[in-house]
Design a protein around this motif. Structure first.
Motif, PDB file in Angstrom:
ATOM      1  N   ALA A 128       0.827  -1.215   0.000  1.00  0.00           N
ATOM      2  CA  ALA A 128       0.000   0.000   0.000  1.00  0.00           C
ATOM      3  C   ALA A 128       0.858   1.260   0.000  1.00  0.00           C
ATOM      4  O   ALA A 128       0.533   2.254  -0.662  1.00  0.00           O
ATOM      5  N   ILE A 129       1.985   1.211   0.731  1.00  0.00           N
ATOM      6  CA  ILE A 129       2.857   2.380   0.832  1.00  0.00           C
ATOM      7  C   ILE A 129       3.637   2.621  -0.454  1.00  0.00           C
ATOM      8  O   ILE A 129       3.698   3.740  -0.966  1.00  0.00           O
ATOM      9  N   THR A 130       4.234   1.569  -0.991  1.00  0.00           N
ATOM     10  CA  THR A 130       5.083   1.733  -2.173  1.00  0.00           C
ATOM     11  C   THR A 130       4.290   1.929  -3.461  1.00  0.00           C
ATOM     12  O   THR A 130       4.700   2.677  -4.340  1.00  0.00           O
ATOM     13  N   SER A 131       3.145   1.265  -3.569  1.00  0.00           N
ATOM     14  CA  SER A 131       2.353   1.400  -4.791  1.00  0.00           C
ATOM     15  C   SER A 131       1.593   2.716  -4.831  1.00  0.00           C
ATOM     16  O   SER A 131       1.280   3.236  -5.902  1.00  0.00           O
ATOM     17  N   LYS A 132       1.259   3.253  -3.643  1.00  0.00           N
ATOM     18  CA  LYS A 132       0.498   4.500  -3.509  1.00  0.00           C
ATOM     19  C   LYS A 132      -0.872   4.425  -4.186  1.00  0.00           C
ATOM     20  O   LYS A 132      -1.433   5.434  -4.608  1.00  0.00           O
ATOM     21  N   LYS A 133      -1.410   3.212  -4.290  1.00  0.00           N
ATOM     22  CA  LYS A 133      -2.718   3.040  -4.895  1.00  0.00           C
ATOM     23  C   LYS A 133      -3.814   3.514  -3.950  1.00  0.00           C
ATOM     24  O   LYS A 133      -3.659   3.489  -2.736  1.00  0.00           O
ATOM     25  N   ASP A 134      -4.912   3.956  -4.541  1.00  0.00           N
ATOM     26  CA  ASP A 134      -6.049   4.432  -3.760  1.00  0.00           C
ATOM     27  C   ASP A 134      -7.011   3.270  -3.517  1.00  0.00           C
ATOM     28  O   ASP A 134      -7.636   2.768  -4.444  1.00  0.00           O
ATOM     29  N   PHE A 135      -7.110   2.839  -2.254  1.00  0.00           N
ATOM     30  CA  PHE A 135      -7.997   1.741  -1.906  1.00  0.00           C
ATOM     31  C   PHE A 135      -9.271   2.234  -1.221  1.00  0.00           C
ATOM     32  O   PHE A 135      -9.962   1.469  -0.554  1.00  0.00           O
ATOM     33  N   SER A 136      -9.586   3.517  -1.400  1.00  0.00           N
ATOM     34  CA  SER A 136     -10.764   4.083  -0.751  1.00  0.00           C
ATOM     35  C   SER A 136     -12.063   3.450  -1.246  1.00  0.00           C
ATOM     36  O   SER A 136     -13.068   3.462  -0.529  1.00  0.00           O
ATOM     37  N   SER A 177      -7.464  -8.141   5.982  1.00  0.00           N
ATOM     38  CA  SER A 177      -6.413  -7.868   4.999  1.00  0.00           C
ATOM     39  C   SER A 177      -6.800  -6.640   4.173  1.00  0.00           C
ATOM     40  O   SER A 177      -5.976  -5.753   3.909  1.00  0.00           O
ATOM     41  N   GLY A 178      -8.064  -6.589   3.789  1.00  0.00           N
ATOM     42  CA  GLY A 178      -8.563  -5.430   3.051  1.00  0.00           C
ATOM     43  C   GLY A 178      -8.511  -4.169   3.895  1.00  0.00           C
ATOM     44  O   GLY A 178      -8.190  -3.082   3.391  1.00  0.00           O
ATOM     45  N   LEU A 179      -8.813  -4.284   5.188  1.00  0.00           N
ATOM     46  CA  LEU A 179      -8.795  -3.127   6.081  1.00  0.00           C
ATOM     47  C   LEU A 179      -7.378  -2.574   6.234  1.00  0.00           C
ATOM     48  O   LEU A 179      -7.190  -1.350   6.310  1.00  0.00           O
ATOM     49  N   ILE A 180      -6.383  -3.444   6.260  1.00  0.00           N
ATOM     50  CA  ILE A 180      -4.987  -2.997   6.341  1.00  0.00           C
ATOM     51  C   ILE A 180      -4.621  -2.187   5.101  1.00  0.00           C
ATOM     52  O   ILE A 180      -4.015  -1.113   5.196  1.00  0.00           O
ATOM     53  N   LEU A 181      -4.997  -2.692   3.933  1.00  0.00           N
ATOM     54  CA  LEU A 181      -4.750  -1.958   2.691  1.00  0.00           C
ATOM     55  C   LEU A 181      -5.476  -0.616   2.697  1.00  0.00           C
ATOM     56  O   LEU A 181      -4.901   0.426   2.364  1.00  0.00           O
ATOM     57  N   TYR A 182      -6.739  -0.650   3.076  1.00  0.00           N
ATOM     58  CA  TYR A 182      -7.581   0.551   3.071  1.00  0.00           C
ATOM     59  C   TYR A 182      -7.049   1.616   4.031  1.00  0.00           C
ATOM     60  O   TYR A 182      -6.895   2.782   3.656  1.00  0.00           O
ATOM     61  N   GLU A 183      -6.761   1.219   5.269  1.00  0.00           N
ATOM     62  CA  GLU A 183      -6.331   2.183   6.278  1.00  0.00           C
ATOM     63  C   GLU A 183      -4.956   2.756   5.957  1.00  0.00           C
ATOM     64  O   GLU A 183      -4.718   3.957   6.109  1.00  0.00           O
ATOM     65  N   THR A 184      -4.034   1.905   5.490  1.00  0.00           N
ATOM     66  CA  THR A 184      -2.702   2.383   5.131  1.00  0.00           C
ATOM     67  C   THR A 184      -2.778   3.358   3.972  1.00  0.00           C
ATOM     68  O   THR A 184      -2.131   4.416   3.979  1.00  0.00           O
ATOM     69  N   SER A 185      -3.576   3.021   2.970  1.00  0.00           N
ATOM     70  CA  SER A 185      -3.775   3.912   1.826  1.00  0.00           C
ATOM     71  C   SER A 185      -4.412   5.222   2.265  1.00  0.00           C
ATOM     72  O   SER A 185      -4.043   6.300   1.792  1.00  0.00           O
ATOM     73  N   ASN A 186      -5.356   5.127   3.191  1.00  0.00           N
ATOM     74  CA  ASN A 186      -6.057   6.308   3.686  1.00  0.00           C
ATOM     75  C   ASN A 186      -5.092   7.267   4.381  1.00  0.00           C
ATOM     76  O   ASN A 186      -5.187   8.492   4.226  1.00  0.00           O
TER      77      ASN A 186
END
Length: 224
Positions: A128-136, A177-186
């Motif tokens: 999530a950090i390196t890709s900087k993708k928006d998982f909102s 797992s999805g929440l980790i991606l979402y919160e980190t992206s957020n």
């Protein structure tokens, strides 16, 4: 460039981003401390063989402390609340771990669950950090999914349905797992600016991920 070079570059990039992002840096620092504190409380619970407080006390304590953390997020009391919450969750986790440690392969199952949780969290956070993708876009789905899984989990406990309980654990592994991606992206995209609430969200995700993996691994190892 070989694989090791790519891995080193990715790790360096992740570390650089964390160092330059104040919110995520403070979040990871507080998260580390709360995980350690929760782990100590769980270890004490195991050492003193404390009984599980029961479903009602667990839910009241969890949601009460979660609400207190939310209300105090912008003051020093927010830190007190988040440690109270994570410490309480550690205490409730102790009896669960004790029940697995008492089984023939229990120690191995607990270790596997811990390692798997750590690997999943680090891998998803780094991505999530390196890709900087928006998982909102996952926000609405996660909210509904967690609510459904929570209600299904209550049903599995109240009506003693092991198959449903395993299904809920599988759902929670995916949802957390999805929440980790979402919160980190957020955090990375400025959607979450309060490190206390960010820490709370990630801690809850890690806690539920661990307990769900513990149940699944226990079942597949023939311990349940």
């Amino acid at each position: 460039m070989n694989t090791s070079s790519i891995s080193t570059t990715s790790s360096g990039t992740t570390a650089s981003i964390i160092a330059s992002n104040k919110v995520i840096r403070n979040t990871y620092m507080l998260l580390s401390m709360t995980l350690l504190f929760s782990g100590v409380m769980a270890a004490l619970s195991v050492a003193f063989n404390l009984p599980h407080p029961g479903l009602i006390i667990t839910l009241v304590g969890y949601f009460g402390l979660l609400f207190a953390t939310y209300k105090c997020q912008n003051s020093g009391w927010g830190l007190v609340s988040v440690f109270a919450l994570t410490g309480f969750m550690g205490l409730t986790l102790g009896p669960i771990i004790s029940s697995y440690l008492s089984l023939p392969n229990g120690g191995q199952v607990v270790a596997q669950a811990m390692i798997s949780t750590a690997v999943i969290f680090v891998a998803l956070s780094a991505y999530a950090i390196t890709s900087k993708k928006d998982f909102s876009f996952m926000g609405g789905f996660l909210m509904v999914g967690i609510l459904v899984a929570f209600l299904a989990g209550l049903g599995a406990v109240l009506f003693s349905i092991p198959a449903l309980s395993l299904a809920v654990s599988g759902m929670f592994v995916l949802l957390m797992s999805g929440l980790i991606l979402y919160e980190t992206s957020n955090i990375m995209r400025g959607g979450e600016t309060n490190y206390i609430m960010a820490t709370t969200s990630l801690f809850v995700a890690i806690f539920n991920l661990f307990t769900s993996l513990l149940q699944l691994l226990g079942f597949f190892n023939g311990d349940d």
